[in-house]
Design a protein around this motif. Structure first.
Motif, PDB file in Angstrom:
ATOM      1  N   ASP A 131       0.844  -1.140  -0.062  1.00  0.00           N
ATOM      2  CA  ASP A 131      -0.068  -0.004  -0.056  1.00  0.00           C
ATOM      3  C   ASP A 131       0.987   1.367   0.025  1.00  0.00           C
ATOM      4  OD1 ASP A 131       0.125   1.345   2.829  1.00  0.00           O
ATOM      5  OD2 ASP A 131       0.221  -0.959   2.991  1.00  0.00           O
ATOM      6  N   PRO A 132       0.307   2.311  -0.339  1.00  0.00           N
ATOM      7  CA  PRO A 132       1.209   3.646  -0.597  1.00  0.00           C
ATOM      8  C   PRO A 132       1.896   3.947   0.764  1.00  0.00           C
ATOM      9  CG  PRO A 132      -1.016   3.927  -1.608  1.00  0.00           C
ATOM     10  CD  PRO A 132      -1.179   2.793  -0.823  1.00  0.00           C
ATOM     11  N   ALA A 133       1.186   3.893   2.040  1.00  0.00           N
ATOM     12  CA  ALA A 133       1.897   4.179   3.291  1.00  0.00           C
ATOM     13  C   ALA A 133       3.240   3.275   3.244  1.00  0.00           C
ATOM     14  CB  ALA A 133       0.909   4.259   4.337  1.00  0.00           C
ATOM     15  N   ALA A 134       2.803   2.202   3.280  1.00  0.00           N
ATOM     16  CA  ALA A 134       4.235   1.242   3.482  1.00  0.00           C
ATOM     17  C   ALA A 134       5.524   1.576   2.471  1.00  0.00           C
ATOM     18  CB  ALA A 134       3.779  -0.072   3.178  1.00  0.00           C
ATOM     19  N   VAL A 135       4.880   1.809   1.013  1.00  0.00           N
ATOM     20  CA  VAL A 135       6.029   2.487   0.097  1.00  0.00           C
ATOM     21  C   VAL A 135       6.746   3.376   0.684  1.00  0.00           C
ATOM     22  CG1 VAL A 135       6.428   3.214  -2.147  1.00  0.00           C
ATOM     23  CG2 VAL A 135       4.726   1.429  -1.980  1.00  0.00           C
ATOM     24  N   MET A 136       5.973   4.544   1.027  1.00  0.00           N
ATOM     25  CA  MET A 136       6.474   5.720   1.700  1.00  0.00           C
ATOM     26  C   MET A 136       7.394   5.270   2.844  1.00  0.00           C
ATOM     27  SD  MET A 136       4.748   9.471   2.066  1.00  0.00           S
ATOM     28  CE  MET A 136       3.563   8.794   3.232  1.00  0.00           C
ATOM     29  N   MET A 137       7.088   4.379   3.697  1.00  0.00           N
ATOM     30  CA  MET A 137       7.831   4.092   4.796  1.00  0.00           C
ATOM     31  C   MET A 137       9.046   3.341   4.661  1.00  0.00           C
ATOM     32  SD  MET A 137       7.610   4.338   8.137  1.00  0.00           S
ATOM     33  CE  MET A 137       9.497   4.249   8.390  1.00  0.00           C
ATOM     34  N   THR A 138       8.940   2.343   3.636  1.00  0.00           N
ATOM     35  CA  THR A 138      10.101   1.757   3.184  1.00  0.00           C
ATOM     36  C   THR A 138      11.071   2.771   2.759  1.00  0.00           C
ATOM     37  OG1 THR A 138       8.757  -0.199   2.691  1.00  0.00           O
ATOM     38  CG2 THR A 138      11.024  -0.036   1.653  1.00  0.00           C
ATOM     39  N   HIS A 139      11.099   3.778   1.996  1.00  0.00           N
ATOM     40  CA  HIS A 139      11.596   4.775   1.228  1.00  0.00           C
ATOM     41  C   HIS A 139      12.373   5.548   2.495  1.00  0.00           C
ATOM     42  CE1 HIS A 139      12.504   8.094  -1.893  1.00  0.00           C
ATOM     43  NE2 HIS A 139      13.673   7.554  -1.218  1.00  0.00           N
ATOM     44  N   LEU A 140      11.724   5.838   3.503  1.00  0.00           N
ATOM     45  CA  LEU A 140      11.948   6.655   4.616  1.00  0.00           C
ATOM     46  C   LEU A 140      12.843   5.894   5.486  1.00  0.00           C
ATOM     47  CD1 LEU A 140      12.227   9.237   6.604  1.00  0.00           C
ATOM     48  CD2 LEU A 140       9.947   8.275   7.624  1.00  0.00           C
TER      49      LEU A 140
END
Length: 684
Positions: free
Chosen positions: A472-481
């Motif tokens: 999901d988008p939140a997990a994508v952003m969290m992985t990048h962070l």
């Protein structure tokens, strides 16, 4: 009372079984028939108000128990109808006379319609949906398990949360598997109901004629009682069949069916207006009832304007509230800035911050269901366990100058990374290839630069069945962070964080800290040592071991780089477990001539040592090492460069710009029992 509560179901089932065998009075049967009807209403309403199927996971077992209870009532009613001249209680008589109203044909037709609707339409459809849902749920289990493991490894969720999700996946598979079989109970119950009606009518007529009664009276009495009993039994069965269909077709949601119906079916004013227009058009066709069509058409058109006005108010409310609050806030801000001392707060730079475009705000705003903040909190805990460092708070803010789908990550006020997301979509990646068989929008995963594709949420099951990793988008952003934080963690370790680590050590080893700080080493020098370790992804969780090693060497050595090398040697067990968790390590060695060349090129100064190697020779070493690493990568091997202790630091500095993620360790940083396998040697 505890034993009664825990044994209520067992006692109830035993009583139902005895109900089949033992005759019961008509008054008791009246009570049980009304209880059966009440249970059917409760089950139907519960199915309407649940938000997820697992909230009613007992339903398959409950379906069996209610079916058994209903069959027991029908058998008991048959016994009374045939053995008591058609008198089976006031409820059956009242229900039969109310529905039939003196016309037996109407009663028979109504009964047959209910049975056919339940048997062919609802039960058959529910059975098919339950069968397909069970198959798809079981097929999707591996993909869901992989997604949970990925979130757990990234620190997005905790171990208890991962365990809870795995349990829910197993429960969901068990539920749909049970529903696939339980739906056949209702199907069999409908068949038995028809047989019982035939048996009651035929048996009643035979018993009445044997008793010498009039044939007309016999048909009226027994048929009315039988139809009343059949309808009274099948009405709760119909309610439960509808509940079965609602549950197996229910998608997970944060609202119940009524709320979803209002938000999804009645949320488009244009659709409502077109529907009203169609009804008004039909009104002018000959033969159609104009008043009815006019009333319904006008109702849909009025409803469309009501929905349209409500949506516009909801969209304007945040802007109006923000505008109303902006004027006093702006005035207060101007008054505050009249004092020059208040301007200093704008000079503060956040250690780490994120800025979001307008479309990504719901992912962060908890009031709108955003989960990103919770993921950051869980990652902070996991990162502390992995590295021994507690990352500072992440400042989050919106930025209207960014694209709607863009986010930016900043370290100490400067941008270090950015990415784009499609809010409301899901990202899929193919672990085995770069191609996708699911329609969507091609993109690049922001953290690792892998090929990916955005898909709509409706295609999630299809993607999981094909083996893609779904995020999901939140997990994508969290992985990048998380990757940015791991890469720049050493920059975030300031003196404040070092003092916090020392305070933690002081709780149990105060003497160690007092011996080292500030007599042998300053906080700033300790900070540089810890930064050097974090820069090469060496955990600093064993602060006691690091401080003891530094206490042994700090009196003689003041160079932070050399102290870092001794600290690494003191952490040999940690480094060995990191790169050789199974006791085996595949390494690229360094040719002795290269080591001699590097050692001879080291220059010592008052401010520390540096490497002064000729550019062409340095480039030759880098090219040779890059080729070796590339060959290892093609073979699926992540190599480690193994060098002599006096060479390790300078070889790392020489190669870190071209190969920043390459691990360079020395012989003294490995446990004696680690088995080495040489993949090649770095030559000049």
């Amino acid at each position: 009372m505890k034993w009664l509560k825990s044994s209520a179901v067992s006692i109830g089932l035993i009583c139902v079984i005895f109900l089949i065998i033992i005759p019961v009075p008509a008054g008791v049967l009246d009570f049980l028939f009304m209880l059966n009807l009440s249970i059917g209403v409760v089950i139907l309403l519960t199915a309407l108000f649940i938000k997820d199927t697992l909230q009613f996971s007992i339903f398959p077992s409950l379906l069996l128990m209610t079916t058994l209870f209903r069959l027991a009532l029908e058998i008991s009613a048959t016994r009374l109808i045939l053995g008591n001249s058609g008198d089976a209680g006031e409820v059956i008589a009242a229900f039969g006379s109310f529905v039939i109203k003196g016309n037996l044909v109407v009663g028979v037709v109504v009964f047959l319609i209910i049975v056919v609707v339940q048997f062919i339409v609802i039960t058959k459809g529910s059975e098919r949906v339950a069968e397909v849902a069970a198959r798809f749920t079981l097929d999707a289990m591996p993909g869901k398990q992989m997604a949970i493991d990925a979130d757990l490894n990234a620190g997005i969720i905790t171990e208890p949360e991962a365990r809870r999700r795995r349990t829910n996946i197993q429960r969901e598979a068990d539920f749909y598997g049970s529903m696939d079989g339980a739906s056949k109970f209702v199907k069999g119950d409908a068949t038995v109901a028809i047989l019982i009606v035939i048996i009651n009518i035929v048996g009643g007529v035979i018993s009445g004629l044997v008793a010498g009664e009039d044939i007309q009276k016999v048909l009226t009495t027994y048929t009315q009682a039988t139809i009343g009993e059949g309808l009274l039994a099948q009405l709760p069965a119909l309610l439960i069949s509808v509940a079965t269909g609602l549950i197996v077709t229910r998608a997970a949601s944060d609202a119940n069916i009524s709320q979803d119906l209002a938000s999804q079916l009645l949320s488009r004013p244009l659709v409502l207006r077109i529907t009203g227009g169609v009804l008004l058009f039909i009104m002018f066709l000959p033969g159609f009832p104009a008043p009815v069509l006019f009333l319904e058409g006008a109702l849909f058109i009025v409803l469309s304007f009501v929905v349209d006005r409500r949506q516009k108010r909801a969209a304007m409310a945040p802007a109006a509230a923000a505008a109303a609050a902006a004027v006093p806030a702006a005035d207060a801000e101007l008054k505050k800035l009249q004092n020059p001392e208040n301007v200093y707060q704008y000079l503060e730079v956040e250690t780490i911050e994120m800025e979001f475009g307008y479309s990504l705000i719901p992912l962060v705003d908890e009031s709108q269901g955003g989960t990103f903040v919770d993921k950051v909190v869980m990652f902070r805990k996991q990162f502390a366990l992995d590295t021994g460092m507690v990352i500072p708070s992440v400042r989050m803010r919106d930025n209207i100058q960014l694209g709607n789908n863009t986010y930016v990550i900043k370290i100490r006020g400067e941008e270090v990374a950015r990415g784009e997301l499609l809010a409301g979509s899901l990202l899929i990646m193919n672990p085995s290839a770069d191609t996708f068989d699911v329609d969507g929008v091609d993109t690049v995963e922001p953290a690792f630069g892998l090929k990916a594709r955005w898909i709509s949420p409706e295609k999630r099951s299809e993607a999981e069945l094909k083996g893609y990793t779904v995020i999901d988008p939140a997990a994508v952003m969290m992985t990048h962070l998380s990757e940015i934080i791991r890469r720049h963690a050493w920059e975030m370790l300031g003196r404040k964080e070092v003092n916090a680590l020392l305070d933690t050590v002081k709780k149990n080893n105060a003497s160690l800290v007092e011996e080292l700080i500030p007599n042998k080493l300053t906080v700033g020098e300790l900070q540089k040592v810890l930064q050097n370790l974090l820069r090469e992804s060496v955990p600093i969780r064993d602060m006691v071991g690091i401080l003891e090693t530094l206490a042994d060497h700090a009196p003689k050595i003041k160079d932070a780089d050399l102290l870092s090398e001794f600290a690494r040697q003191g952490l040999r067990r940690t480094i060995s477990h990191r790169y050789a968790p199974h006791g085996e390590l595949q390494v690229i060695t360094v040719d002795p001539q290269v080591e001699q060349l590097i050692n001879q090129s080291v220059r010592q100064t008052d401010s520390g040592a540096y490497l002064a190697i000729e550019p062409d020779k340095a480039q030759a070493i880098i090219d040779n090492l890059t080729a070796l690493v590339g060959r290892c990568g093609d073979a699926g091997i992540e190599p480690v460069v193994l060098a002599a202790p006096q060479t390790r630091l300078y070889l790392k500095r020489l190669t870190e710009q071209a190969l920043p993620d390459l691990a360079v360790i020395s012989y003294n940083e490995l446990e004696n029992d680690v088995k080495l396998q040489a993949l090649g040697a770095v030559a000049a």
